[in-house]
Design a protein around this motif. Structure first.
Motif, PDB file in Angstrom:
ATOM      1  N   LYS A  46      48.092  67.120  20.359  1.00  0.00           N
ATOM      2  CA  LYS A  46      48.478  65.842  20.938  1.00  0.00           C
ATOM      3  C   LYS A  46      48.431  65.921  22.468  1.00  0.00           C
ATOM      4  O   LYS A  46      47.883  65.034  23.126  1.00  0.00           O
ATOM      5  N   GLN A  60      51.168  73.627  16.777  1.00  0.00           N
ATOM      6  CA  GLN A  60      49.750  73.300  16.880  1.00  0.00           C
ATOM      7  C   GLN A  60      49.552  71.796  17.017  1.00  0.00           C
ATOM      8  O   GLN A  60      48.757  71.336  17.841  1.00  0.00           O
ATOM      9  N   ARG A  61      50.275  71.038  16.231  1.00  0.00           N
ATOM     10  CA  ARG A  61      50.140  69.578  16.306  1.00  0.00           C
ATOM     11  C   ARG A  61      50.570  69.062  17.676  1.00  0.00           C
ATOM     12  O   ARG A  61      49.942  68.155  18.234  1.00  0.00           O
ATOM     13  N   LEU A  85      52.597  75.396  12.701  1.00  0.00           N
ATOM     14  CA  LEU A  85      51.860  74.155  12.486  1.00  0.00           C
ATOM     15  C   LEU A  85      52.399  73.022  13.355  1.00  0.00           C
ATOM     16  O   LEU A  85      51.638  72.240  13.923  1.00  0.00           O
TER      17      LEU A  85
END
Length: 91
Positions: A86, A81-82, A78
């Motif tokens: 971005k 992924q963030r 996660l």
């Protein structure tokens, strides 16, 4: 993070990214009939939508392979992924 990921998830992601830069048959077919820049942009948009769908499918498979969002590897995934979102949004 990579310490937590099973080899199968890493291989799946590598295979996806190795082929992600190549247009598909739908794009090629669309471009053969594109007469204007607008038509070409529509072809590109449809290809991007198909690519995003394939990425989402690979993401779900990778998350399942590491035991879901609650696992240590899932939490790491996660975070990755963030970071990717971005980067993508800033690019």
């Amino acid at each position: 993070m990579a310490n937590h990921l099973p080899k199968a998830a890493l291989v799946a992601c590598a295979l996806f990214w190795a082929t992600a830069g190549n247009a598909d048959a739908g794009y090629d077919s669309c471009m053969e009939t594109a007469d204007t820049s607008y038509d070409m942009s529509v072809c590109g948009g449809k290809w991007r939508e198909r690519s995003e769908a394939a990425l989402a499918k690979a993401w779900r498979a990778a998350m399942d392979a590491v035991g879901g969002k609650g696992s240590d590897a899932g939490k790491d995934l996660l975070l990755e992924q963030r970071a990717w979102i971005k980067f993508k949004d800033q690019s």
